[in-house]
Design a protein around this motif. Structure first.
Motif, mmCIF file in Angstrom:
data_model
loop_
_atom_site.group_PDB
_atom_site.id
_atom_site.type_symbol
_atom_site.label_atom_id
_atom_site.label_comp_id
_atom_site.label_asym_id
_atom_site.label_seq_id
_atom_site.Cartn_x
_atom_site.Cartn_y
_atom_site.Cartn_z
ATOM 1 N N SER A 8 0.825 -1.199 0.000
ATOM 2 C CA SER A 8 0.000 0.000 0.000
ATOM 3 C C SER A 8 0.861 1.251 0.000
ATOM 4 C CB SER A 8 -0.897 0.010 1.242
ATOM 5 O OG SER A 8 -1.619 1.210 1.334
ATOM 6 N N ALA A 10 0.025 3.761 1.492
ATOM 7 C CA ALA A 10 -0.210 4.281 2.840
ATOM 8 C C ALA A 10 0.332 3.305 3.874
ATOM 9 C CB ALA A 10 -1.699 4.512 3.040
ATOM 10 N N ASP A 12 2.405 3.529 6.216
ATOM 11 C CA ASP A 12 2.612 4.005 7.577
ATOM 12 C C ASP A 12 1.310 4.069 8.369
ATOM 13 O OD1 ASP A 12 1.671 5.999 5.923
ATOM 14 O OD2 ASP A 12 2.639 7.599 7.037
ATOM 15 N N THR A 13 0.180 3.844 7.726
ATOM 16 C CA THR A 13 -1.108 3.844 8.411
ATOM 17 C C THR A 13 -1.760 2.488 8.240
ATOM 18 O OG1 THR A 13 -2.326 4.614 6.469
ATOM 19 C CG2 THR A 13 -1.413 6.310 7.923
ATOM 20 N N ALA A 15 -3.790 0.529 6.356
ATOM 21 C CA ALA A 15 -4.305 0.636 4.987
ATOM 22 C C ALA A 15 -5.708 0.051 4.834
ATOM 23 C CB ALA A 15 -3.346 -0.042 4.025
ATOM 24 N N GLN A 51 -5.714 4.469 -4.754
ATOM 25 C CA GLN A 51 -5.268 5.835 -5.000
ATOM 26 C C GLN A 51 -4.508 6.020 -6.303
ATOM 27 O OE1 GLN A 51 -3.017 6.967 -1.567
ATOM 28 N NE2 GLN A 51 -4.730 6.665 -0.179
#
Length: 92
Positions: A8, A10, A12-13, A15, A51
């Motif tokens: 992903s 993202a 660091d979050t 996902a 995204q």
């Protein structure tokens, strides 16, 4: 328990937070070819294509070209589904 690997942008979050409700082990790494070098082993690979469809398509092709032997699942938005074709190499 299955080992799920999420690629992903993202990384660091969280996902895909709903996967945390499952009893499987979930690992998230950045959706970049360089991250694949040291990627943990998994039973299923999920590519977060919500995204950036173009990058996700390239990543899917790299995964299939390098001999990925496990199912490859795309996570898409409704609009992204129309862009996916067989040449992506994802599991149908």
């Amino acid at each position: 328990m299955a080992q799920l690997l999420i690629l992903s942008p993202a990384a660091d979050t969280d996902a895909l937070p709903a996967l945390g409700l499952l009893g499987h082990r979930v690992r998230v790494i950045p959706a970049e070819p360089a991250s694949l070098v040291n990627a943990p082993t998994s039973d299923v690979v999920l590519v977060d294509a919500r995204q950036d469809l173009a990058s996700a398509k390239s990543l899917c092709k790299i995964l299939r070209t390098t001999g990925l032997g496990v199912p490859l699942v795309l996570v898409l938005t409704e609009g992204g589904l129309t862009a996916v074709s067989a040449d992506w190499g994802s599991t149908r």
